[in-house]
Design an enzyme around this catalytic site. Structure first.
Site, mmCIF file in Angstrom:
data_model
loop_
_atom_site.group_PDB
_atom_site.id
_atom_site.type_symbol
_atom_site.label_atom_id
_atom_site.label_comp_id
_atom_site.label_asym_id
_atom_site.label_seq_id
_atom_site.Cartn_x
_atom_site.Cartn_y
_atom_site.Cartn_z
ATOM 1 N N HIS A 34 0.855 -1.189 -0.047
ATOM 2 C CA HIS A 34 -0.085 0.094 -0.012
ATOM 3 C C HIS A 34 0.808 1.329 -0.138
ATOM 4 O O HIS A 34 1.577 1.715 1.010
ATOM 5 C CB HIS A 34 -0.925 0.210 1.235
ATOM 6 C CG HIS A 34 -1.833 1.048 1.215
ATOM 7 N ND1 HIS A 34 -2.997 1.080 0.272
ATOM 8 C CD2 HIS A 34 -1.811 2.193 1.940
ATOM 9 C CE1 HIS A 34 -3.527 2.330 0.566
ATOM 10 N NE2 HIS A 34 -2.880 2.935 1.623
ATOM 11 N N ASP A 36 0.828 5.004 -0.523
ATOM 12 C CA ASP A 36 0.046 6.187 -0.171
ATOM 13 C C ASP A 36 0.841 7.348 -1.062
ATOM 14 O O ASP A 36 2.198 7.808 -0.755
ATOM 15 C CB ASP A 36 0.126 6.758 0.951
ATOM 16 C CG ASP A 36 -0.959 6.076 2.097
ATOM 17 O OD1 ASP A 36 -2.036 6.085 1.419
ATOM 18 O OD2 ASP A 36 -0.555 5.615 3.225
ATOM 19 N N ASP A 149 -8.089 1.367 1.646
ATOM 20 C CA ASP A 149 -7.993 2.582 2.463
ATOM 21 C C ASP A 149 -8.810 3.783 2.926
ATOM 22 O O ASP A 149 -8.927 4.438 3.843
ATOM 23 C CB ASP A 149 -6.474 2.788 2.560
ATOM 24 C CG ASP A 149 -5.855 3.353 3.691
ATOM 25 O OD1 ASP A 149 -6.289 3.079 4.901
ATOM 26 O OD2 ASP A 149 -4.883 4.263 3.833
ATOM 27 N N HIS A 418 -6.430 9.399 -0.973
ATOM 28 C CA HIS A 418 -7.104 9.411 0.153
ATOM 29 C C HIS A 418 -6.415 9.890 1.397
ATOM 30 O O HIS A 418 -7.037 10.166 2.557
ATOM 31 C CB HIS A 418 -7.835 7.863 0.560
ATOM 32 C CG HIS A 418 -6.580 7.088 0.627
ATOM 33 N ND1 HIS A 418 -6.054 6.286 -0.330
ATOM 34 C CD2 HIS A 418 -5.779 6.683 1.588
ATOM 35 C CE1 HIS A 418 -5.066 5.392 -0.012
ATOM 36 N NE2 HIS A 418 -5.019 5.462 1.214
HETATM 37 ZN ZN LIG Z 1 -3.548 4.792 2.525
#
Ligand SMILES: [Zn+2]
Length: 1016
Positions: A34, A36, A149, A418
């Site tokens: 994951h 970001d 997420d 996000h």
């Molecule tokens: Zn995230």
């Protein structure tokens, strides 16, 4: 095929007596990282510390063992790696892995977008940018989502994914108590019909992750080390030279393999009990994982082999899988699935006191900048498209133009992450997003100037209000501006410019005087607000001349249509004297409304909508929630979470008012003082009551701009609009500007206040049987109805707390900025406001763009070449919106077979971008049954509609992101009990030469349009 043969053996051995219940459990181990696109570290920092290593090491490790798999999610990182890091041999390996389906692109967007505070336009944009790259480069089209997420799930996102051709959707963050029930009842998987109008046509199978979510279980009962994270935790700012990272899990050895296997199998079995099939999705990874894939796979390979060798004893087999392989196995069971309607999963709570409703309002400035950038992009895309078709050999270099547009496409895409537009990032990452947006906006402003064939002037700022500061110039200065309407509707509207002169006269391109009004600005004594009434056709621009003077306008012919407005100040009123309120009401009138202001309080008292002569009591003011900053004293508020000990308190002690009556607009300025004797106000509301000019319903919108900040620490400020409407605390807010959602006030055993906050992206309203009060927004906020007749909007937050986690990541939201959001208020009957609000929300977002001409040319030049000359309007019916008109510049063939053979030929793919293919999207704004007329399907002839742009030669209908020929797009069908008509209705094909298209309620239809060259 080692894993398969083991599995086959197990099946043969036991299937004669196996039932669906006791069939061996098959675990799909899905390696993922994951990543970001922002949050705590900037994109550059992340690339350096781990992200580049993820793709380098995964490519190497997957190439070594054919059973290994990986899913690539956020395209911005992949693309950065591909463009700036990957060697030719790595690229070759990646192409092979993608071809074999072992490296699978999931979602395919630039980012994993937030679902609560993003706008539909931007969700589509960021998905389109990623899909265009993947299809162009690999010929692949993502079919599955992985929204693990985002903080709550919107009902609009699954509809968009269906329109993009996805077979299945995956979400994770839903309310903790809801998820408990879904697990218990085996209802984590369902078929979601996100749109009440599109229903089964755009339904999508949806998998909700179980309580372990997207990370591998981190507790090992036999060790102090974390579980299954053999590469440890990413290290910032630099990767360690020796490859030894913090928190590396215990290696899999002869001694540890048995307890590891036992732990993994127990977890798989626990999860299997929550699902209807014997397939378990076992995500292997977490945030920032797989930067050292060799250690990861090197430990997991023998562990999985051991489990499969002992699968009879364990009752479990394991295999590496992509998400697509998992969904395929579930699909093949051919079960009948529950149907979920258009309800969303917002808001989201992780625990009783952890309501993730604060982020709806966190970092209001960034939220506003992101939306302004998106509007500017839309304007520039439509303008460049017109230019390109009209002047294929024009002087504006097409590659240069595409670079400018692409930079803004990417900046707007990136901030949809996000932890971007949500405001849940660290201050330096917020600055990174802002910088990327501002740089790209400046580039696009240069492009606009070039398209209008203007002298280059990078200094001007075009949105939303233009500042024409020409200090020190002589009396009689003439300023020219070009005003462009980026919507495919004819509009008559007010444009507001900030100028440096007290007097002016305005003329249109025919030399005729234009109605205008000038008055001293609320923000500075040295500047003035100039309001100009502009009439523009769809996608049309006009040139205006403004002649300024220091003295009152009297001699020029334009002066007759120029109104110089003067303010009337009202005495400051203290809250403590409110006993005597309501005695002296002061009316402010337009053709649509009578607003009454109470001179005893200086607050709004009531609004009468004149069409039905119905009066509604309406008062507006500011209230503050006081947040706790000490974790020892109870739940805290932060970037994500809204938590308060009590109700809001009135945020002021006194109010001052000034009214500037005008012929074009009457402005009411209210200043709210924290203390009676304060010199400076803490908050303000500027309400503009426009007069009706032309036939447009302009006067129905009361424009309000607020000023807040810097706030005191640990306050969260709301604008409270209290009315006499009997709404029973039921509120409506939009999912991503796509559809309105009914929000019934729910009582919880705790935290009821914060859990009744909802995201408002474009609109919120309350209503009773007779009237509806609508607020439309230029950026996302949080909204709630905390009492009957109330609609409160959280506009700004400033928070600090002593939670170590918040402090460690600098996520306390000590945001000291001044914010100036705008809302339009519309009041009327339910049926009248139904006709208006969708379109008005779009008009607020896409206000006319004002481009000042740097050096006025004298004399006024007739018939200049380029777009500064009037062009024909492009006009759609009122219920259709031109969502996109752009030149994406992709260099793939519309024919999939042709493109694939090109991709697989191994030839140089860096061919010339296709500048002649225009991407067109049209959306029907209404829900089925919302309005007797406007909700009907609309048939238009696109050749006629686009005549003003050029002569349409070929029209090809495509999927939402352009990558599929719609006629060849087959999505998986999932069985449901009601057997409603499933997805793709027969669409018109590209061969249909009459160019007629019918668009039904809430449909978004996407086309490639080819124009004949040199159309004008
Ligand atoms: Zn995230």
């Amino acid at each position: 095929m080692r894993l398969f043969s083991v599995f086959a053996f197990i099946c043969c051995f036991c299937s004669h007596e196996a039932t669906a219940e006791d069939q061996p459990i098959q675990a799909f181990v899905i390696p993922h990282s994951h990543m970001d696109v922002g949050w705590v570290y900037t994109i550059q920092e992340s690339m350096h510390a781990y992200a580049a290593n993820v793709y380098s090491s995964v490519t190497e490790e997957l190439s070594k063992v054919k059973e290994r798999r990986f899913i690539a999610v956020e395209q911005e990182f992949f693309r950065l790696w591909w463009d700036t890091v990957a060697s030719d041999s790595q690229k070759k390996q990646v192409r092979q892995l993608v071809k074999e389906g072992r490296l699978e692109f999931i979602i395919g967007g630039q980012v994993m977008h937030d679902e609560a505070v993003t706008d539909l336009d931007d969700q589509i944009l960021q998905l389109t940018e990623g899909h265009g790259f993947l299809y162009e480069t690999f010929g692949v089209r993502p079919r599955f989502s992985w929204h693990v997420d985002p903080f709550g799930a919107s009902a609009a996102t699954p509809v968009l994914f269906a329109l993009a051709g996805f077979n299945a959707h995956l979400i994770s963050r839903v309310d903790y108590d809801l998820k408990d029930g879904m697990q218990r009842d085996k209802k984590l998987q369902f078929v979601w019909r996100g749109s009440p109008s599109l229903k089964a046509q755009q339904e999508i199978f949806t998998h909700t992750m179980d309580q372990f979510s997207y990370c591998t279980p981190s507790q090992l009962p036999f060790s102090n080390s974390s579980g299954f994270y053999w590469n440890g935790v990413a290290l910032f700012p630099n990767p360690p030279k020796d490859g030894v990272y913090p928190n590396m899990s215990l290696p899999v050895t002869k001694e540890t393999i048995q307890p590891y296997a036992k732990t993994m199998v127990e977890n798989i079995k626990r999860r299997a009990a929550w699902f209807r099939t014997n397939h378990v999705l076992w995500p292997w990874g977490c945030d920032k994982q797989f930067y050292n894939s060799s250690v990861q796979f090197g430990n997991m390979d023998p562990l999985m082999k051991y489990i499969n060798q002992n699968s009879k004893e364990f009752g479990v087999t394991v295999r590496y899988a992509t998400l697509g392989e998992y969904f395929q196995s579930v699909h093949q069971t051919n079960l009948t699935w529950d149907v979920r309607g258009s309800e969303d999963f917002l808001p989201y709570s992780t625990e009783p006191y952890q309501a993730w409703t604060g982020f709806y309002a966190s970092r209001n400035v960034l939220k506003g900048a992101a939306r302004r950038a998106s509007s500017l992009l839309h304007a520039a895309e439509t303008l460049f498209t017109r230019y390109r078709i009209s002047f294929p050999d024009g002087p504006v270099a097409k590659d240069w133009a595409l670079d400018k547009l692409r930079a803004l496409r990417w900046a707007v895409s990136e901030v949809q992450h996000h932890d971007g537009i949500t405001g849940t990032e660290s201050p330096k990452v917020a600055e990174m997003y802002t910088q990327h947006l501002m740089e790209a906006m400046m580039g696009v402003e240069e492009l606009l100037a070039a398209l209008f064939l203007l002298p280059h002037n990078p200094a001007f700022s075009s949105v939303p209000d233009s500042s024409l500061h020409e200090k020190g110039v002589d009396e009689g200065l003439e300023q020219h501006v070009i005003i462009y309407n980026p919507l495919a509707w004819n509009i008559t509207t007010l444009v507001n410019m900030t100028v440096a002169f007290p007097s002016a006269a305005v003329y249109d391109d025919g030399g005729q005087p234009v109605p205008a009004q000038i008055q001293r600005s609320a923000r500075s004594n040295a500047s003035y607000d100039l309001f100009v009434v502009v009439e523009l056709g769809g996608l049309q621009n006009r040139k205006y001349a403004i002649r300024f003077s220091e003295t009152a306008c009297s001699e020029q012919p334009g002066c007759a249509r120029m109104y110089a407005a003067k303010g009337v100040a009202f005495e400051r009123r203290s809250v403590k004297n409110w006993g005597k309120k309501g005695r002296r009401l002061l009316p402010v009138l337009s053709e649509c409304y009578k607003l009454m202001f109470d001179q005893d309080t200086n607050l709004l008292h009531s609004v009468t909508y004149l069409q039905e002569k119905r009066r509604v009591r309406v008062t507006q003011d500011f209230w503050e929630y006081n947040a706790n900053g000490d974790v020892k004293a109870g739940p805290i508020s932060d970037n994500y979470i809204f938590s308060t000990n009590g109700s809001a308190v009135r945020a002021y002690k006194a109010v001052q008012m000034e009214i500037i009556p005008g012929k074009i607009v009457t402005e009411v300025r209210q200043y709210f003082y924290r203390e009676d004797s304060d010199k400076d106000y803490a908050y303000s509301i500027t309400t503009r009551v426009p007069k009706c000019f032309g036939a447009a319903p302009q006067c129905q919108r009361l424009e309000q701009t607020y000023s807040l900040g810097p706030l005191r620490l640990n306050t969260e400020v709301v604008l409270r609009t209290a009315s006499s409407l009997k709404n029973n605390q039921t509120l409506y807010t939009d999912d991503n500007g796509y559809q309105m959602m009914r929000r019934t006030y729910r009582k919880f055993s705790n935290n009821t206040l914060a859990r009744n906050y909802f995201p408002m992206v474009r609109a919120a309203f309350i209503e009773d049987d007779l009237s509806r009060l609508v607020l439309l927004s230029d950026r996302a906020h949080g909204a709630s109805s905390q009492a009957d007749g109330q609609l409160e909007v959280m506009l700004h937050r400033r928070l600090w707390n002593n939670l170590a986690w918040n402090l460690g990541y600098n996520l306390t939201l000590n945001d000291s900025s001044v914010v100036r959001p705008t809302l339009w208020m519309v009041l009327g009957s339910v049926s009248e406001t139904s006709k208006l609000h969708q379109r008005a929300a779009i008009e607020l977002q896409h206000r006319p763009v004002v481009v000042p001409i740097d050096q006025p040319r004298k004399p006024w030049q007739e018939k200049e070449p380029g777009l500064s000359s009037p062009v024909s309007p492009v006009v759609l019916p009122p219920n259709l919106h031109l969502l996109s008109l752009s030149v994406p510049g992709w260099n793939y063939s519309s024919a999939h077979d042709v493109h694939l053979s090109h991709v697989h030929s191994g030839k140089n793919l860096r061919s010339e971008p296709d500048f002649d293919r225009v991407l067109l999207r049209i959306m029907h704004l209404f829900e089925e049954g919302e309005d007797p007329e406007l909700s009907k399907p609309v048939t238009i002839n696109l050749k006629e509609v686009l005549q003003g742009v050029g002569e349409v030669k070929v029209l090809e209908e495509r999927s939402l992101t352009g990558t599929w020929d719609i006629a060849r797009l087959q999505r998986w069908t999932w069985k449901t009990a009601d057997n409603l008509e499933k997805h793709n209705r027969p669409y018109r094909s590209g061969q249909d030469k009459d160019f007629t298209v019918t668009i039904s309620p809430k449909e978004v239809r996407t086309f490639f349009v080819h124009f004949s060259s040199g159309s004008l």
